[in-house]
Design a protein around this motif. Structure first.
Motif, PDB file in Angstrom:
ATOM      1  N   GLY A   1       1.614 -19.487  19.673  1.00 28.47           N
ATOM      2  CA  GLY A   1       0.988 -18.728  18.592  1.00 28.47           C
ATOM      3  C   GLY A   1      -0.241 -19.367  17.993  1.00 28.47           C
ATOM      4  O   GLY A   1      -0.661 -19.004  16.886  1.00 28.47           O
ATOM      5  N   VAL A   2      -0.838 -20.337  18.687  1.00 28.16           N
ATOM      6  CA  VAL A   2      -2.045 -20.989  18.168  1.00 28.16           C
ATOM      7  C   VAL A   2      -3.186 -19.977  18.136  1.00 28.16           C
ATOM      8  O   VAL A   2      -3.470 -19.310  19.126  1.00 28.16           O
ATOM      9  N   LYS A   3      -3.832 -19.873  16.999  1.00 24.92           N
ATOM     10  CA  LYS A   3      -4.931 -18.934  16.818  1.00 24.92           C
ATOM     11  C   LYS A   3      -6.292 -19.603  16.913  1.00 24.92           C
ATOM     12  O   LYS A   3      -7.265 -19.005  17.364  1.00 24.92           O
ATOM     13  N   ALA A   4      -6.355 -20.849  16.402  1.00 22.07           N
ATOM     14  CA  ALA A   4      -7.646 -21.534  16.295  1.00 22.07           C
ATOM     15  C   ALA A   4      -7.507 -22.981  16.734  1.00 22.07           C
ATOM     16  O   ALA A   4      -6.431 -23.582  16.635  1.00 22.07           O
ATOM     17  N   VAL A   5      -8.600 -23.535  17.218  1.00 22.31           N
ATOM     18  CA  VAL A   5      -8.665 -24.945  17.591  1.00 22.31           C
ATOM     19  C   VAL A   5      -9.862 -25.554  16.880  1.00 22.31           C
ATOM     20  O   VAL A   5     -10.954 -24.962  16.849  1.00 22.31           O
TER      21      VAL A   5
END
Length: 384
Positions: free
Chosen positions: A54-58
């Motif tokens: 569920g990672v949206k941003a880095v």
């Protein structure tokens, strides 16, 4: 970024269990931050983070001080974008004056442009170094404001990353701003730092096809996902829920496992330090020990994001923090003799190991770390 903060109270195991019991969703893995210490990260790794966790941003490291450019910034930016996620950057601050802050902002902005960080992304200042620790809150506020004002000239949005123990202590972090690191060795069942943009809640998160531990944050606003296009969403919602629950259970395990170890040492303080009634930033202050004070200690522990030592006193004990939690316990006898190396800007596990005739894994292991642990200039490593 490895600060890694935070807050320590009593009853860690009980409170951690309360957190998992009351907050059915637990802390989310919305954002990951990476740097050269994570090595080369492929598009496939970022895609897995998105689909299964569920990672949206880095947020990738761009630069440090006035000279260091992260060698993996450009590839990280390109591969995150190829995975369809939001991309941001951060600069590890070394400034101590307003003029230095402006110089570092110009350096960070130019470096970010060259690396391909898109206009509209956040370029945060990571404020956690000794240079800022030695300044007053007013001076840090002035310097941070100067950095953020300058960084906006490059078309980036600004923010501050720091620890929960530094927020509104070493610098002012107002509501609707800030990315705060506070590891939940003790939690309350509530969403920490819900009025800030982001809460970094772990530095040991694991991803299926990526090796090592990662910093993960929960986003409490859309600041780190605004003004850019995200083209793809997670494809495995069941995996996202399961993996987030597993990550929270790992944090609970870390909270419960902290213990005191014997460590007879003598410290000479470089700066003034608060001597407290317990190993917690919320414990009462006994006195403030001035710089130059010699302190003899008999035990040490890592908890609440800090490395604490215990000082025997005529009427009991005093406790003081010797640094953040990545200042790992050395587990050495008082009679042991070691050679230390002080990390410099641009150093890596590989360069330090090569310089001292060691294997990278051996070097990291004898310092209680892994080769994927972020190291910073000014830290000391045992090299023999």
């Amino acid at each position: 970024m490895k600060l890694k903060n935070k807050l320590a109270l009593t009853g860690a195991a009980t409170m951690a269990a309360l957190f998992l019991g009351l907050n059915a969703n637990a802390a989310r893995m919305d954002m990951v931050d990476v740097s050269n210490n994570n090595g080369y990260m492929s598009t496939a790794e970022y895609t897995s983070m998105r689909n299964e966790f569920g990672v949206k941003a880095v947020t990738v490291k761009i630069s440090e001080g006035g000279t260091y450019k992260d060698p993996y910034a450009a590839s990280n930016i390109a591969n995150v974008q190829a995975a369809g996620m939001y991309i941001n950057g951060y600069h590890f601050a070394r400034y101590a004056t307003k003029a230095q802050a402006i110089v570092e902002a110009d350096f960070a902005g130019k470096t970010a442009k060259t690396a391909g960080l898109p206009v509209g992304a956040v370029l945060a200042t990571d404020v956690e170094a000794e240079e800022q620790n030695n300044q007053s809150q007013a001076t840090n506020d002035r310097n941070n404001a100067a950095f953020m004002k300058e960084i906006k000239k490059f078309g980036y949005r600004a923010d501050i990353y720091t620890s929960g123990s530094w927020a509104n202590n070493k610098m002012t972090i107002k509501g609707k701003t800030g990315w705060i690191a506070a590891y939940p060795y003790v939690v309350s069942g509530k969403n920490w730092y819900s009025t800030n943009h982001a809460w970094q809640w772990s530095s040991t998160a694991k991803f299926r096809i990526s090796y090592g531990g990662f910093d993960v944050s929960q986003l409490n606003s859309n600041y780190y996902t605004a003004d850019q296009k995200s083209t793809v969403k997670p494809t495995n919602k069941d995996a996202v829920k399961a993996n987030n629950r597993k990550a929270n259970r790992n944090i609970y395990h870390l909270a419960a496992s902290a213990k005191w170890v014997k460590e007879t040492k003598t410290y000479t303080l470089k700066t003034a330090v608060k001597l407290r009634t317990g190993a917690s930033t919320s414990s009462n202050t006994i006195t403030i020990l001035p710089a130059g004070t010699t302190v003899k200690t008999d035990h040490a522990i890592i908890q609440g994001g800090y490395r604490w030592v215990r000082q025997p006193r005529f009427n009991g004990y005093g406790y003081l923090a010797t640094g953040p939690s990545d200042n790992t316990l050395e587990y050495v006898k008082a009679s042991a003799s070691h050679t230390y190396y002080t990390i410099k800007s641009g150093d890596s596990w590989w360069t330090i190991a090569q310089r001292n005739g060691l294997n990278m894994t051996t070097l990291a292991s004898q310092n209680g770390k892994t080769i994927y642990t972020t190291i910073y200039p000014g830290q000391r490593l045992v090299v023999q």
